[in-house]
Structures are given as C-alpha cells and as structure tokens.
Design an enzyme around this catalytic site. Structure first.
Site, PDB file in Angstrom:
ATOM      1  N   GLU A  33       0.849  -1.203   0.000  1.00 14.70           N
ATOM      2  CA  GLU A  33       0.000   0.000   0.000  1.00 14.70           C
ATOM      3  C   GLU A  33       0.876   1.241   0.000  1.00 14.70           C
ATOM      4  OE1 GLU A  33      -3.341   1.001  -0.249  1.00 14.70           O
ATOM      5  OE2 GLU A  33      -2.259   2.915  -0.231  1.00 14.70           O
ATOM      6  N   CYS A  42     -11.834   4.246   0.670  1.00 14.54           N
ATOM      7  CA  CYS A  42     -13.021   4.097   1.515  1.00 14.54           C
ATOM      8  C   CYS A  42     -12.782   4.595   2.941  1.00 14.54           C
ATOM      9  CB  CYS A  42     -13.425   2.628   1.516  1.00 14.54           C
ATOM     10  SG  CYS A  42     -14.769   2.249   2.613  1.00 14.54           S
ATOM     11  N   SER A 146      -9.566   3.681  -7.497  1.00 17.15           N
ATOM     12  CA  SER A 146      -9.902   4.743  -8.449  1.00 17.15           C
ATOM     13  C   SER A 146      -9.497   6.094  -7.896  1.00 17.15           C
ATOM     14  CB  SER A 146     -11.413   4.729  -8.694  1.00 17.15           C
ATOM     15  OG  SER A 146     -12.090   4.980  -7.480  1.00 17.15           O
ATOM     16  N   VAL A 238     -21.039  22.446 -16.609  1.00 15.22           N
ATOM     17  CA  VAL A 238     -19.968  23.381 -16.251  1.00 15.22           C
ATOM     18  C   VAL A 238     -18.932  23.310 -17.364  1.00 15.22           C
ATOM     19  CG1 VAL A 238     -18.073  23.742 -14.637  1.00 15.22           C
ATOM     20  CG2 VAL A 238     -20.377  23.259 -13.787  1.00 15.22           C
ATOM     21  N   LEU A 321     -18.183   0.474  -5.527  1.00 15.51           N
ATOM     22  CA  LEU A 321     -18.697   0.420  -4.162  1.00 15.51           C
ATOM     23  C   LEU A 321     -17.787  -0.443  -3.311  1.00 15.51           C
ATOM     24  CD1 LEU A 321     -22.506  -0.133  -4.900  1.00 15.51           C
ATOM     25  CD2 LEU A 321     -21.381   1.996  -4.200  1.00 15.51           C
ATOM     26  N   HIS A 446     -44.458  -3.462  14.269  1.00 13.90           N
ATOM     27  CA  HIS A 446     -45.135  -2.157  14.285  1.00 13.90           C
ATOM     28  C   HIS A 446     -44.791  -1.433  15.584  1.00 13.90           C
ATOM     29  CE1 HIS A 446     -48.208   0.882  13.771  1.00 13.90           C
ATOM     30  NE2 HIS A 446     -48.552   0.668  15.025  1.00 13.90           N
TER      31      HIS A 446
HETATM   32  P1  FAD Z   1      -9.534   1.831  -3.001  1.00  9.40           P
HETATM   33  O1  FAD Z   1     -10.316   1.930  -1.770  1.00  9.40           O
HETATM   34  O2  FAD Z   1      -9.439   3.039  -3.873  1.00  9.40           O
HETATM   35  O3  FAD Z   1      -8.066   1.394  -2.561  1.00  9.40           O
HETATM   36  C1  FAD Z   1      -7.018   1.280  -3.477  1.00  9.40           C
HETATM   37  C2  FAD Z   1      -5.710   1.465  -2.738  1.00  9.40           C
HETATM   38  O4  FAD Z   1      -4.657   1.107  -3.612  1.00  9.40           O
HETATM   39  C3  FAD Z   1      -5.429   2.913  -2.322  1.00  9.40           C
HETATM   40  O5  FAD Z   1      -5.182   2.977  -0.940  1.00  9.40           O
HETATM   41  C4  FAD Z   1      -4.196   3.313  -3.129  1.00  9.40           C
HETATM   42  O6  FAD Z   1      -3.315   4.163  -2.407  1.00  9.40           O
HETATM   43  C5  FAD Z   1      -3.538   1.955  -3.364  1.00  9.40           C
HETATM   44  N1  FAD Z   1      -2.670   1.907  -4.540  1.00  9.40           N
HETATM   45  C6  FAD Z   1      -2.940   2.358  -5.799  1.00  9.40           C
HETATM   46  N2  FAD Z   1      -1.903   2.097  -6.622  1.00  9.40           N
HETATM   47  C7  FAD Z   1      -0.948   1.495  -5.863  1.00  9.40           C
HETATM   48  C8  FAD Z   1       0.340   0.982  -6.155  1.00  9.40           C
HETATM   49  N3  FAD Z   1       0.865   1.025  -7.382  1.00  9.40           N
HETATM   50  N4  FAD Z   1       1.052   0.442  -5.126  1.00  9.40           N
HETATM   51  C9  FAD Z   1       0.520   0.379  -3.871  1.00  9.40           C
HETATM   52  N5  FAD Z   1      -0.689   0.834  -3.561  1.00  9.40           N
HETATM   53  C10 FAD Z   1      -1.430   1.363  -4.542  1.00  9.40           C
HETATM   54  N6  FAD Z   1     -18.605   3.168  -1.402  1.00  9.40           N
HETATM   55  C11 FAD Z   1     -19.557   2.562  -0.674  1.00  9.40           C
HETATM   56  O7  FAD Z   1     -19.807   1.370  -0.874  1.00  9.40           O
HETATM   57  N7  FAD Z   1     -20.238   3.237   0.305  1.00  9.40           N
HETATM   58  C12 FAD Z   1     -20.009   4.541   0.559  1.00  9.40           C
HETATM   59  O8  FAD Z   1     -20.629   5.118   1.438  1.00  9.40           O
HETATM   60  C13 FAD Z   1     -19.027   5.213  -0.203  1.00  9.40           C
HETATM   61  N8  FAD Z   1     -18.746   6.509   0.027  1.00  9.40           N
HETATM   62  C14 FAD Z   1     -17.765   7.132  -0.690  1.00  9.40           C
HETATM   63  C15 FAD Z   1     -17.518   8.471  -0.453  1.00  9.40           C
HETATM   64  C16 FAD Z   1     -16.535   9.140  -1.165  1.00  9.40           C
HETATM   65  C17 FAD Z   1     -16.271  10.585  -0.885  1.00  9.40           C
HETATM   66  C18 FAD Z   1     -15.761   8.422  -2.132  1.00  9.40           C
HETATM   67  C19 FAD Z   1     -14.666   9.113  -2.883  1.00  9.40           C
HETATM   68  C20 FAD Z   1     -16.008   7.088  -2.383  1.00  9.40           C
HETATM   69  C21 FAD Z   1     -17.028   6.425  -1.678  1.00  9.40           C
HETATM   70  N9  FAD Z   1     -17.343   5.091  -1.913  1.00  9.40           N
HETATM   71  C22 FAD Z   1     -18.330   4.473  -1.194  1.00  9.40           C
HETATM   72  C23 FAD Z   1     -16.624   4.302  -2.933  1.00  9.40           C
HETATM   73  C24 FAD Z   1     -15.555   3.421  -2.257  1.00  9.40           C
HETATM   74  O9  FAD Z   1     -14.660   4.247  -1.543  1.00  9.40           O
HETATM   75  C25 FAD Z   1     -14.805   2.613  -3.299  1.00  9.40           C
HETATM   76  O10 FAD Z   1     -15.725   1.893  -4.084  1.00  9.40           O
HETATM   77  C26 FAD Z   1     -13.857   1.629  -2.634  1.00  9.40           C
HETATM   78  O11 FAD Z   1     -12.927   2.294  -1.822  1.00  9.40           O
HETATM   79  C27 FAD Z   1     -13.123   0.797  -3.686  1.00  9.40           C
HETATM   80  O12 FAD Z   1     -12.264  -0.079  -3.041  1.00  9.40           O
HETATM   81  P2  FAD Z   1     -10.954  -0.632  -3.735  1.00  9.40           P
HETATM   82  O13 FAD Z   1     -10.330  -1.569  -2.752  1.00  9.40           O
HETATM   83  O14 FAD Z   1     -11.250  -1.113  -5.085  1.00  9.40           O
HETATM   84  O15 FAD Z   1     -10.010   0.650  -3.953  1.00  9.40           O
HETATM   85  P1  NAD Z   2     -21.459   9.532 -10.086  1.00  5.02           P
HETATM   86  O1  NAD Z   2     -21.170   8.745 -11.288  1.00  5.02           O
HETATM   87  O2  NAD Z   2     -22.287   8.950  -9.006  1.00  5.02           O
HETATM   88  O3  NAD Z   2     -22.185  10.898 -10.500  1.00  5.02           O
HETATM   89  C1  NAD Z   2     -21.605  11.803 -11.377  1.00  5.02           C
HETATM   90  C2  NAD Z   2     -22.695  12.726 -11.880  1.00  5.02           C
HETATM   91  O4  NAD Z   2     -22.071  13.795 -12.577  1.00  5.02           O
HETATM   92  C3  NAD Z   2     -23.674  12.062 -12.856  1.00  5.02           C
HETATM   93  O5  NAD Z   2     -24.993  12.328 -12.436  1.00  5.02           O
HETATM   94  C4  NAD Z   2     -23.334  12.720 -14.199  1.00  5.02           C
HETATM   95  O6  NAD Z   2     -24.468  12.851 -15.041  1.00  5.02           O
HETATM   96  C5  NAD Z   2     -22.817  14.075 -13.755  1.00  5.02           C
HETATM   97  N1  NAD Z   2     -21.881  14.732 -14.691  1.00  5.02           N
HETATM   98  C6  NAD Z   2     -20.868  14.157 -15.393  1.00  5.02           C
HETATM   99  N2  NAD Z   2     -20.204  15.101 -16.098  1.00  5.02           N
HETATM  100  C7  NAD Z   2     -20.800  16.292 -15.817  1.00  5.02           C
HETATM  101  C8  NAD Z   2     -20.555  17.647 -16.200  1.00  5.02           C
HETATM  102  N3  NAD Z   2     -19.559  17.961 -17.014  1.00  5.02           N
HETATM  103  N4  NAD Z   2     -21.356  18.626 -15.706  1.00  5.02           N
HETATM  104  C9  NAD Z   2     -22.383  18.313 -14.867  1.00  5.02           C
HETATM  105  N5  NAD Z   2     -22.641  17.049 -14.455  1.00  5.02           N
HETATM  106  C10 NAD Z   2     -21.859  16.058 -14.918  1.00  5.02           C
HETATM  107  O7  NAD Z   2     -20.019   9.995  -9.558  1.00  5.02           O
HETATM  108  P2  NAD Z   2     -19.561  10.565  -8.145  1.00  5.02           P
HETATM  109  O8  NAD Z   2     -20.693  11.196  -7.431  1.00  5.02           O
HETATM  110  O9  NAD Z   2     -18.346  11.361  -8.438  1.00  5.02           O
HETATM  111  O10 NAD Z   2     -19.145   9.261  -7.375  1.00  5.02           O
HETATM  112  C11 NAD Z   2     -18.092   8.404  -7.884  1.00  5.02           C
HETATM  113  C12 NAD Z   2     -18.271   6.995  -7.426  1.00  5.02           C
HETATM  114  O11 NAD Z   2     -18.081   6.886  -6.030  1.00  5.02           O
HETATM  115  C13 NAD Z   2     -19.663   6.487  -7.729  1.00  5.02           C
HETATM  116  O12 NAD Z   2     -19.551   5.540  -8.757  1.00  5.02           O
HETATM  117  C14 NAD Z   2     -20.142   5.848  -6.485  1.00  5.02           C
HETATM  118  O13 NAD Z   2     -20.414   4.498  -6.705  1.00  5.02           O
HETATM  119  C15 NAD Z   2     -19.003   5.976  -5.475  1.00  5.02           C
HETATM  120  N6  NAD Z   2     -19.582   6.522  -4.239  1.00  5.02           N
HETATM  121  C16 NAD Z   2     -20.487   5.763  -3.561  1.00  5.02           C
HETATM  122  C17 NAD Z   2     -21.083   6.270  -2.428  1.00  5.02           C
HETATM  123  C18 NAD Z   2     -22.097   5.440  -1.714  1.00  5.02           C
HETATM  124  O14 NAD Z   2     -22.165   4.247  -1.973  1.00  5.02           O
HETATM  125  N7  NAD Z   2     -22.879   5.990  -0.812  1.00  5.02           N
HETATM  126  C19 NAD Z   2     -20.776   7.529  -1.965  1.00  5.02           C
HETATM  127  C20 NAD Z   2     -19.868   8.285  -2.690  1.00  5.02           C
HETATM  128  C21 NAD Z   2     -19.263   7.754  -3.825  1.00  5.02           C
END
Ligand code: FAD
Ligand code: NAD
Length: 467
Positions: A33, A42, A146, A238, A321, A446
């Site tokens: 990592e 996450c 990502s 935008v 997710l 309920h």
């Molecule tokens: P990540 O969690 O992105 O982990 C990848 C890791 O790989 C990172 O720590 C990175 O540093 C490491 N890495 C990358 N390249 C290298 C390399 N070459 N060598 C070593 N390490 C490396 N999902 C939900 O299900 N529920 C939610 O409520 C939710 N809320 C979110 C809120 C926000 C603001 C954001 C941005 C995302 C949210 N998500 C949520 C999405 C969720 O965070 C991701 O789907 C999830 O973290 C993906 O897990 P992953 O293990 O694939 O990758």
């Molecule tokens: P998203 O794909 O959920 O939403 C992006 C939105 O931006 C879409 O509605 C799209 O139509 C719009 N969009 C794209 N280009 C645009 C532009 N140029 N101008 C205006 N609108 C535009 O993406 P996100 O909100 O950035 O989230 C990214 C990922 O993170 C999601 O795929 C989601 O699964 C994950 N995430 C999950 C949770 C959760 O599970 N509660 C919370 C946060 C993030």
C-alpha cells in the site's frame, strides 16, 4: 528476495479483505500500500469520513430545525467546524488502525510503498521510506482502486476547485458552494454543507439527480433536498472555472441552447465520477490489458489477460462500491484456494446516505420496461407510516417491482429514514428468489419504517392496508 503465494496491490476494502481471506485459507500473503495508512479510498477519504460528516451535520440540522417542534429548546446553537473535522479524523484514524490490527492478526506481511510490475511474477516496490524492495509471488491481485475524474478544463487546484478529498477537510463553514455532478458524492457532500448553512447549487448534466437509480427515487430525493435549500440546475454543464485566492467563478452552459451564465462561490466541488487507477503499476511489463474505459480487463472470475494476475474493485468493471470490492476480494481468494465462489452483481445494493437516505437493489422500472419485461409495481409513501409521523421523517417511499408472470421480486427502490439498513430485507429475499407475495406475507414489527416494505408489496397486488 521474498516470495509469497499471493501479493495484493492496494489496501482498500477490496485488497485488505482479499488479504484476510487468502491468509485464512492458508496462503502466505503480502499486501502493498502506498498510502501511510491502510483502508484505501473508503476508509481514508471516502465512505467513512463522509459518513462521519453526514452524521455530525445531521445532528446540527435536527437541532436547528426539528428540536423546536419536538419541544426541545436550545440556545446559542453553533457549529464548531474544526471540532467536526477533528472528530471525523479520529474516526478515520481508528478505523484505519483497525485494518493494521487485522493484517497483524492474520500474519499478513504489510509493505508500505508503491508497487510496479517488473514482470508477471515480480513486483518492485518503491518503499515509502525511500528504499526499494523486490518481491515475487505465484499470484497477484490488483486492487488499486480509483481516483476523482478532474478534467483539465475544470482547473482543479485543490483550494477553491476541489474534489471530494478536499471537501472532507474544509474547516470553516463556506457561504456558498457549486457542486458539479448530481451523483452520489455531489449529493452526500452537498448535503453536509447545505445542512450547515452553505448555499449549495448542484449543476447536473442530465435531467435529474442519481441518473442510474430509479426515476421515482430521483424525484423524491430532489423534493427533499430542495426543502433543505439545495438549488438544482438540470441539463446544465460546467464548462470552466476561474479561481482567485478567496472564491471561484463557475461558467455554466445551459444544454441544448446558447445560454450561459456564471455562479460565484467559495468553492466548486467537482464530483463527476471516478476513474480507475493504474498509473505507475508497470502493466506494460505483464500483458495485463485495459478496456475501452481504462479499467483492467477481467473475465467473470476477475482473471486479467495474464493468467496469474487478478483484479478487483474500482479498478475493474461494475459499480464503484466498497462492498462490491470486498465481495470480489473474497471471491478471488476462495478461487485461488480451489473453491467455487459465487457473486450475483445484480444483487449488490446501492445506498446514498443523504437524508432521507436512498437504497436500491435489482433492476429499475426503466431498465425493466426497456427490456420489455412485463412487471407489476407497488408503492407505499412514508407519510402513511405511524413510525414516520412520530419521528417527523415523512419524506420517502418504498417501491417493489415484481415479474408480472412469476411474481419474483426484480427490484426494490426506497427513499426514506433508515432505508440504508432496510434494503437488506430486499437483498436477502431476492437472493432466495422470493416473490412479492412472500414479502407481503412476512410479519413486520409495528411501528417501524419496515412496514412500508410490506405495504409496497401488498400495494403491488392492490391490497395495501394503510392507504
Ligand atoms: P480503493 O479503496 O481506492 O483502494 C485502493 C488502494 O490502492 C489505495 O489505498 C491506493 O493508495 C492503493 N494503490 C494504488 N496504486 C498502488 C500501487 N501502485 N502500489 C501500492 N498501492 C497502490 N462506497 C460505498 O460502498 N459506500 C459509501 O458510502 C461510499 N462513500 C464514498 C464516499 C466518497 C467521498 C468516495 C470518494 C467514495 C465512496 N465510496 C463508497 C466508494 C468506495 O470508496 C470505493 O468503491 C472503494 O474504496 C473501492 O475499493 P478498492 O479496494 O477497489 O479501492
Ligand atoms: P457519479 O457517477 O455517481 O455521479 C456523477 C454525476 O455527474 C452524474 O450524475 C453525471 O451525469 C454528472 N456529470 C458528469 N459530467 C458532468 C458535467 N460535465 N457537468 C455536470 N454534471 C456532470 O459519480 P460521483 O458522485 O463522483 O461518485 C463516484 C463513485 O463513487 C460512484 O460511482 C459511487 O459508486 C461511489 N460513491 C459511492 C457512495 C455510496 O455508496 N454511498 C458515496 C460516494 C461515492
């Protein structure tokens, strides 16, 4: 040179869960990592910190808007944003160190550094302390996740034009914020600031929020978020931003017309999706191929185009997710151990943690209609629930969709208080391929919000009891 059965690259929910399951199954496992802490997007800058701020801001919003009606008087209510951010960080720190504990407990070798393939069996790690290490393994699992999509034209600077990562660190309540994207991140983080008093304007390219979810959920949530004071510009894009030290001017085009205008705000949060993270991984030395959207190409067993390398989570196809990444991590570990695991990607629930919450599993009404499936639909509004009136959470609805011929449940879509937890009833029933009638016949306690699920299933057959 250290040699492992399996090396996992990336310690997010996909990677660290895969590591635990590999270790449980007797494999000599290492995880690499590049962050200072484990848990990935996450735990560090995603699910956990955003939910911590959503909870804090919800307490404040209730105290300022709902307590009076409940007969509770508060004077001099204030937001201490620095404390809110401090608490959020301590939740993150505890959760990340919990993952470190789990790695130690399962005797997983943790290597802090950036991994790059030299060949399909060898990983060069640029260690965070400046040294480097070369390790080998029979199998690799890529779980590198990502990163935010920040097109150049948006002029992201991390100060006024920000991504979700910086939006979790703002330590004074902004007066105004433009959110680009009415998706999950835009609505969750937009809600945090709207509840704290920020004027939030959401610019969304298509004609509704949450375009991949059921249309009724978008409509219901839009109504609630408008009540919260959020403004929406649908079918707007935008096209650029211009920031100064203290503010940002966001240029917006009305889609399908020449009309354009500017909004000046304290911040512009860009939340238009996330893109797979593969930079610096040395994939060119392995034969691992990317698909047309930059994701690592995998088959249904998460095998890449190179036989001993697997990929899971945000870096591959499917919903981005945490729980999806975890399931895929367990799948690959069990497959490597010779088991025959199974995942139904159609039954991965999605939750949006706004208030009211949104939760869904299975197909949307639009998807089913487009596929020509004959369906029956039942809906039940939260305002008809005694429990919802008691808590004053009357916004919301539950919608159950079943196959018109077999009555099998094909999709459940909910908006309302606590639907994030309630969706599991639908997931469990759908895993067992239950019918809407099964759902309707189950006794629900309920008064609870869950009665809306039973009532929606009854409504599908024209026999809801309380409406
Ligand atoms: P990540 O969690 O992105 O982990 C990848 C890791 O790989 C990172 O720590 C990175 O540093 C490491 N890495 C990358 N390249 C290298 C390399 N070459 N060598 C070593 N390490 C490396 N999902 C939900 O299900 N529920 C939610 O409520 C939710 N809320 C979110 C809120 C926000 C603001 C954001 C941005 C995302 C949210 N998500 C949520 C999405 C969720 O965070 C991701 O789907 C999830 O973290 C993906 O897990 P992953 O293990 O694939 O990758
Ligand atoms: P998203 O794909 O959920 O939403 C992006 C939105 O931006 C879409 O509605 C799209 O139509 C719009 N969009 C794209 N280009 C645009 C532009 N140029 N101008 C205006 N609108 C535009 O993406 P996100 O909100 O950035 O989230 C990214 C990922 O993170 C999601 O795929 C989601 O699964 C994950 N995430 C999950 C949770 C959760 O599970 N509660 C919370 C946060 C993030």
């Amino acid at each position: 040179m250290q040699n492992f059965d399996v090396v996992i690259i990336g310690a997010g929910p996909g990677g660290y869960v895969a590591a635990i399951r590999c270790a449980q199954l007797g494999m000599n496992t290492a995880i690499v990592e590049k962050r200072k802490t484990l848990g990935g997007t996450c735990l560090n800058v995603g699910c956990i910190p955003s939910k911590a701020l959503l909870d804090s801001s919800e307490h404040y919003h209730n105290a300022s808007h709902a307590f009076g009606e409940h007969g509770i008087k508060l004077e001099k209510l204030q937001v201490d944003m620095k404390q809110m951010i401090k608490r959020k960080q301590s939740v993150v720190d505890q959760t990340c160190s919990g993952v470190e504990y789990l790695m130690n407990k399962n005797k997983i070798t943790t290597i802090y550094g950036s991994g790059a393939f030299k060949d399909a069996n060898t990983l060069e790690v640029a260690l965070n302390d400046g040294e480097s290490d070369t390790i080998q393994a029979k199998h690799f699992i890529i779980a590198t996740g990502s990163k935010p999509n920040l097109p150049e034209s948006f002029n992201y600077d991390g100060k006024r034009v920000i991504s979700s990562t910086e939006a979790l660190e703002i330590d004074t309540v902004p007066k105004s914020m433009v959110v680009v994207g009415g998706g999950v991140i835009g609505l969750e983080l937009g809600s945090v600031y709207a509840r704290l008093g920020t004027e939030v304007s959401v610019v969304e390219y298509v004609d509704r929020i949450l375009p991949t979810m059921d249309k009724d959920c978008s409509k219901e949530l839009t109504r609630s978020l408008k009540k919260l004071g959020m403004k929406f510009y649908f079918k707007h894009a935008v096209v650029g931003t211009k920031a100064t030290a203290k503010s940002v001017t966001v240029n917006i085009n009305k889609r399908d017309s020449e009309e354009s205008f500017d909004i000046k705000a304290d911040y512009c949060l860009v939340a238009i999706g996330r893109i797979p993270y593969t930079e610096g991984l040395g994939l060119e030395n392995t034969g691992v191929k990317l698909d047309e959207r930059g994701r690592i190409q995998t088959d249904d067993h998460f095998r890449t185009t190179t036989p001993n390398i697997y990929a899971i989570g945000d870096v591959v196809k499917g919903m981005m997710l945490a729980h999806k990444a975890e399931e895929e991590g367990v799948f690959v570990a069990e497959m490597l151990a010779g088991q025959k695991p199974h995942i139904d990607h159609n039954l991965i629930p999605g939750v949006v943690y706004t208030w009211p919450e949104v939760a869904a599993v299975g197909k949307t009404e639009e998807e089913l209609k487009a596929a020509g499936t004959a369906i029956r639909v039942g809906k039940f509004p939260y305002k008809a629930l005694g429990r919802a009136r008691a808590s004053m959470d009357i916004d919301g609805m539950v919608k159950v969709i079943s196959d018109a011929t077999t009555d099998e449940i094909l999709g459940v879509h909910m908006v309302g208080a606590r639907v994030a937890d309630m969706i599991m009833e639908a997931v469990a029933l759908m895993e067992f391929r239950a019918s809407a009638e099964d759902m309707a016949r189950i006794c629900h306690p309920h008064p609870t919000y869950t009665e809306a699920v039973k009532e929606a299933a009854l409504a599908l057959d024209g026999r809801a009891l309380h409406i």
